[in-house]
Each structure stands twice: as C-alpha cells, then as structure tokens.
Enzyme design. Structure first.
Site, mmCIF file in Angstrom:
data_model
loop_
_atom_site.group_PDB
_atom_site.id
_atom_site.type_symbol
_atom_site.label_atom_id
_atom_site.label_comp_id
_atom_site.label_asym_id
_atom_site.label_seq_id
_atom_site.Cartn_x
_atom_site.Cartn_y
_atom_site.Cartn_z
ATOM 1 N N CYS A 235 -47.955 50.808 4.536
ATOM 2 C CA CYS A 235 -48.372 49.403 4.505
ATOM 3 C C CYS A 235 -49.831 49.254 4.930
ATOM 4 C CB CYS A 235 -47.420 48.567 5.359
ATOM 5 S SG CYS A 235 -47.600 46.780 5.101
ATOM 6 N N ASP A 328 -39.615 46.861 -3.171
ATOM 7 C CA ASP A 328 -40.420 46.345 -2.059
ATOM 8 C C ASP A 328 -40.679 44.855 -2.279
ATOM 9 O OD1 ASP A 328 -42.346 45.777 -0.144
ATOM 10 O OD2 ASP A 328 -43.627 47.486 -0.623
ATOM 11 N N HIS A 362 -39.497 48.421 1.254
ATOM 12 C CA HIS A 362 -40.802 48.668 1.867
ATOM 13 C C HIS A 362 -40.734 49.706 2.981
ATOM 14 C CE1 HIS A 362 -44.957 47.568 2.800
ATOM 15 N NE2 HIS A 362 -44.623 47.533 4.081
#
Length: 420
Positions: A235, A328, A362
């Site tokens: 991320c 995600d 994610h």
C-alpha cells in the site's frame, strides 16, 4: 478413546499443521472449533464440521469440511478462517519474540449451531503454538540517527540477503513479516515511516533521504550480503518502495504489494527534487452495506499517463515483483500495476514480474493469516474496505509468500559461476 492431534504443536505461523482425529465411530459427524485470543484480549474463532471415515478417523489433509466457515479439503482452514468477535478487528502480532499465538482446537461429537462461543465441554482438544520468530533469530531495536526500526538477524555464519520491510499508512512499527523473513534466512529491517514515536502520523512530505539512511544502515551490517538490498512493501509502503527503487541505487529488488504507481498524497522529496501528488476525487468515495469505505476510484485521475504524480519507474535499475489482489477495494491496484508495467515496456524494460490473484483483497499477508476485509486507519477512516474473498485470498497469500522469497533470493544472491 477419541484423540485429537496437531503436528507439530509448535511451529512458525507460516508453516502448516497436520490435524487428525482418531477413535471416532465410523462415519460419525463431528465439529471442530478453533479459538485464539490476541494480545489485546480480542477473540477470534472458526469452525467446520466433518464426517469420520469407515475406521473412525478425520484427517484434515484429506477429509472435506461439510459446512461451517468453509467447505472442501483445506488442511489449514481452521487457521485462516479465524474471524473476530468484534467487527473490524485485525489479527496483528505485536510481540513477535516472547510469546506465540496459541490456537486452541476443540472437537465436539456432533454439529453445533454457528455461535462464537461453545460452553459445552469438548470431546478432545489440542493447543497449537504459532510463532513469528524462529529460534536463534536476534531482534535488535534500531534508534540510530532518524531511523526508527527493528532489525532481525538470522543465526549462523556467513552473509545473507538484506531486506527492508514496510507497511502502509496505518502507521506504527509492525514486525511480524520482517521476523518471518528473518526466520527464512534474510537480514530484515522492519522500518517505520509514520505514526511511531517521533514520526508524524500524517507526514507532510516523504523524505527519501530518511529511507536512504535506513538502506545504508542495513548495507553496513556485517551480516548483510551486498551490494544491494531488497524491499517488501504494501500500500503506502509500496508507493514509498517504488520511489526508493527509482532514486536509491542501493535498492535492487522491490516487492510491491497492492500499491500505486504514483504519489498518493504527501510529496516525495529527494535532494532538491520534489514529486508532487496528483488530484483526487473525494466524491468517488463509496460506502458499502456494512459501512466500509471504498477508496477504489478516488485516485483514478492521478494515474493518468501524463500526470506529473506518476513515478518514473523506467529510471529504476533493479527488478520488480508486483503482487495484486484483483478484489482489492481500497485502491485499484490491478490497474496501477498494469500501468507501471506498460510504462516499463514502453522504455524497453523487462525487469518485472506480475502476480495477479483473482478474488484476493488488499491485505495480502503471510500464509494462513485470516482474511481482513475491513479495519480502521487511525486519523483517516474508521472503517476501510480492504476486500477479498476467503478461499482465493488465502490461496494467494500462500502462493505469493513462496514467490516473494524466491524473487528476493534470485536478485539479492550473486550467481556463482564455476571456473574451469
């Protein structure tokens, strides 16, 4: 006599356990429950029911679950299907050195209704210890210069590949993945970049010289095999990791998990160079029926080909492993990885590998970690939607973990050629 065994009863959290029940009546229906209490006293639980075979045995390596939190043959299903009693609670190990997670597995002699706690005494039970740090690994707190980190050094003689491990914008210093990487033969620096000690929760800039300082610190360690290091990041950490790979010659192998190929928010600064973030559309923030917030389309404009916020990945000298969860819901990581790869191709580069997993969300963690579909980012959002479908997500975790280690070893370990 009914017996429930788990082999081994104490092992690393990313290693499988063989669960087996014997002494049952032929074709008897049983229920298996797993419970775990984390370091904050939060409970996680899972359950599935099975039918014994003709000799009164249930072997999770072969027997299909007939119902519960999963169905089918999944030897580690009781571990990766653990779910929190309190919604939006993420299972996160804080003390990787002194104590394992203890998973208690209980067998009941018939199917029970779905409920978080069962008060009736089990027919048999066993406790499994799940460690994040192998015996012999050394954990060292690092507070040198500006660096806020923890260094994990494997035992033994000789030099080993060096890796920096970074998480996302939730902040803090998470050590679980770094300690596991060290347990598998990497000298790993878990590096904080926000929301820890004197590091700001929401930095007004990403100072790449801080990360250069960390890279140089790692390379100077006598146990680290140079001349370059690797990065494992997710991320916001993957955004920083990509920028490090572009600007820092020390970085030669970058694992980017569900990250953007552009500057998200705070500008990146390096020796007078400033890369500014692009625009974003808050009106594209959505909330699902559970109240989880999707940021999936918020940054679409920032990723346009000619946007000044797009990071010049073609300038990087090292290699990339893009890991993408196609389900995600936090960012459109599949498109961002695709665009980064197209950018490399346009410049004649082939220094990349893509692992794209349908159904994965994610939070792609090491193997057998429970799926986290939503949690909070302090100071940003109280309920972020991370996405993911249970079975494909956990399969992606297991496969990608092997590939991460193979990638790092390939690009951080010199090839020794024989001389005749």
């Amino acid at each position: 006599m009914v017996q429930l065994t788990a082999t081994p009863t104490s092992t690393l959290v990313d290693e499988p356990v063989h669960i087996r029940a014997t002494g049952l009546a032929p074709f008897q229906l049983v229920s298996l429950h797993a419970t775990l209490e984390d370091e904050k006293g939060m409970f996680f639980n899972s359950w599935a029911y099975y039918r014994a075979n003709e000799v009164g045995e249930v072997d999770l390596d072969r027997a299909p679950a007939l119902g519960g939190d999963y169905t089918g043959v999944h030897p580690m299903g009781l571990f990766w299907s653990l779910k929190p009693e309190i919604f939006l609670t993420r299972l996160c190990k804080r003390d990787v050195m002194n104590s394992p997670f203890k998973v208690q597995i209980k067998l009941y002699d018939k199917e029970l209704p779905i409920q978080p706690k069962v008060t009736r005494a089990p027919t048999a039970s066993v406790t499994v210890e799940r460690w994040y740090m192998a015996s012999g690994v050394t954990r060292i707190q690092v507070r040198e210069g500006r660096i806020r980190a923890t260094l994990f050094v494997p035992p033994g003689d000789g030099q080993l590949p060096g890796v920096i491990d970074m998480y996302g914008g939730t902040g803090g210093l998470l050590e679980s993945r770094a300690s596991l990487l060290a347990s598998h033969g990497f000298v790993c620096l878990a590096l904080a970049h926000c929301g820890f000690e004197d590091l700001p929760a929401q930095p007004d800039k990403i100072d790449l010289e801080y990360f250069e300082e960390a890279a140089n610190f790692l390379l100077k360690h006598p146990k680290v095999l140079g001349p370059g290091i690797g990065i494992v990041s997710v991320c916001k950490g993957a955004e920083i990791g990509l920028s490090m790979a572009i600007h820092l010659k020390q970085v030669v192998a970058s694992v980017l998990i569900n990250g953007p190929n552009f500057v998200l928010s705070a500008p990146h600064v390096y020796r007078g160079l400033i890369l500014k973030p692009g625009s974003f559309s808050t009106e594209l923030i959505h909330s699902n029926s559970y109240g989880l917030i999707d940021f999936y389309h918020v940054f679409d404009k920032s990723n346009q080909e000619k946007s000044p916020s797009v990071l010049p990945i073609e300038k990087a000298k090292g290699h990339f492993l893009f890991i993408v969860g196609e389900a995600d819901k936090n960012i459109n990581s599949k498109v961002f990885a695709k665009n980064a790869i197209e950018q490399l191709k346009r410049h004649g580069k082939n220094n990349w590998t893509l692992l794209s997993y349908p159904g994965a969300g994610h939070m792609i963690d090491p193997p057998y970690s429970p799926l986290c579909t939503g949690s909070a980012i302090p100071g940003v959002c109280s309920a972020v939607h991370w996405g993911g479908e249970l079975v494909p997500h956990v399969a992606a975790q297991e496969h990608s973990w092997r590939e991460i280690q193979k990638f790092l070893r390939k690009h951080l370990t010199p090839v020794v050629t024989s001389q005749i």
